[in-house]
Design an enzyme around this catalytic site. Sequence first.
Site, PDB file in Angstrom:
ATOM      1  N   TYR A 141       0.868  -1.183   0.000  1.00  0.00           N
ATOM      2  CA  TYR A 141       0.000   0.000   0.000  1.00  0.00           C
ATOM      3  C   TYR A 141       0.902   1.229   0.000  1.00  0.00           C
ATOM      4  O   TYR A 141       1.487   1.582   1.019  1.00  0.00           O
ATOM      5  CB  TYR A 141      -0.892  -0.027   1.240  1.00  0.00           C
ATOM      6  CG  TYR A 141      -2.080   0.919   1.194  1.00  0.00           C
ATOM      7  CD1 TYR A 141      -2.268   1.825   0.149  1.00  0.00           C
ATOM      8  CD2 TYR A 141      -3.031   0.888   2.199  1.00  0.00           C
ATOM      9  CE1 TYR A 141      -3.365   2.666   0.119  1.00  0.00           C
ATOM     10  CE2 TYR A 141      -4.134   1.731   2.181  1.00  0.00           C
ATOM     11  CZ  TYR A 141      -4.292   2.627   1.142  1.00  0.00           C
ATOM     12  OH  TYR A 141      -5.383   3.473   1.123  1.00  0.00           O
ATOM     13  N   LYS A 167      -1.238  -1.124  -4.308  1.00  0.00           N
ATOM     14  CA  LYS A 167      -2.384  -0.276  -4.019  1.00  0.00           C
ATOM     15  C   LYS A 167      -1.899   1.158  -3.855  1.00  0.00           C
ATOM     16  O   LYS A 167      -1.002   1.431  -3.050  1.00  0.00           O
ATOM     17  CB  LYS A 167      -3.092  -0.749  -2.747  1.00  0.00           C
ATOM     18  CG  LYS A 167      -4.360   0.051  -2.427  1.00  0.00           C
ATOM     19  CD  LYS A 167      -5.064  -0.483  -1.186  1.00  0.00           C
ATOM     20  CE  LYS A 167      -6.327   0.330  -0.902  1.00  0.00           C
ATOM     21  NZ  LYS A 167      -7.027  -0.123   0.319  1.00  0.00           N
TER      22      LYS A 167
END
Length: 309
Positions: A141, A167
Amino acid sequence: MNPVTMARRLGEGLLSFPVTPFAADGSLNLAAFQDHCNWMLQHDLSGLFAAGGTGEFFSLTPDEAVDVVRAAVEVRKDGVPVISGCGYGTAIATGIARGAEKAGADGVLLLPPYLVGSTQEGLAAHVEAVCQSTGLGVIVYNRDNAILEDDTLARLCERNANLVGYKDGVGDIELMQRIYNRMGDRLTYIGGLPTAETFATPYLTMGVTTYSSAIFNFMPEWALAFYRAVRAGDHAEVQRQLRDFVLPYITLRNRGRGYAVSIVKAGCRIVGRDVGPVRSPLTDLTEAEHAELRALIEKVSAPSLAGAA
């Protein structure tokens, strides 16, 4: 589900990040969590992210995070991978990754490490340690204090076959373009900016075929219809829903610090889902804000609220 299969499945549709229900005393309510997951899994999902950011990962102990993941695995639907939140320092993150694997998860979403900033070398060592600690697929992320550059990400992918997802929570279009241009289909790309629906159309043009929808927690039919409009290139419908719901929702969310999760739990309560309060240091919406959110939800999904208290 092996890491590559898991990543490809995630890229095929919409992703859900269920809230974590708590009792009035702040303890986990796993029965309510499983009930909520079962309700969401009646709809078309490509991935269930348990104990993620919307699931208040930051307020869970490592053992609680694994308990939440295990509860999700117990009610999983065939073909829908369960991804575990994972984070904090390297020692805790690797422990959570191993615990999630034992609990039956299909992958982990590696959130930024706790508080500290680091060099690219330090971040790479952190990500690699997590990848090496588990056979699960790992999704990084990119957000806040954990922003990997394209060179760093490429080197990590060369050394770690189970690093299969990226992400984006930064919104740096140039960086996103450099990463996609360099990595292509080596990774599955997930939109992770809050609120992701706002950025779904421009990100789709850069190869980001899916995103995390917190709104799915309380308006799954709406969330799926919006996603279909994005994928179909129905810009008029996308803009209409942004105007009628998403942008006013963001305005309300931005009214209080930490409301990104609180507003989702409020939405759940409005549609009759028993998910309890947020854990401190977060605070719940005020009664007036709760009423504003109800009016917004009723504007776009009144039929689904019939009989909801």
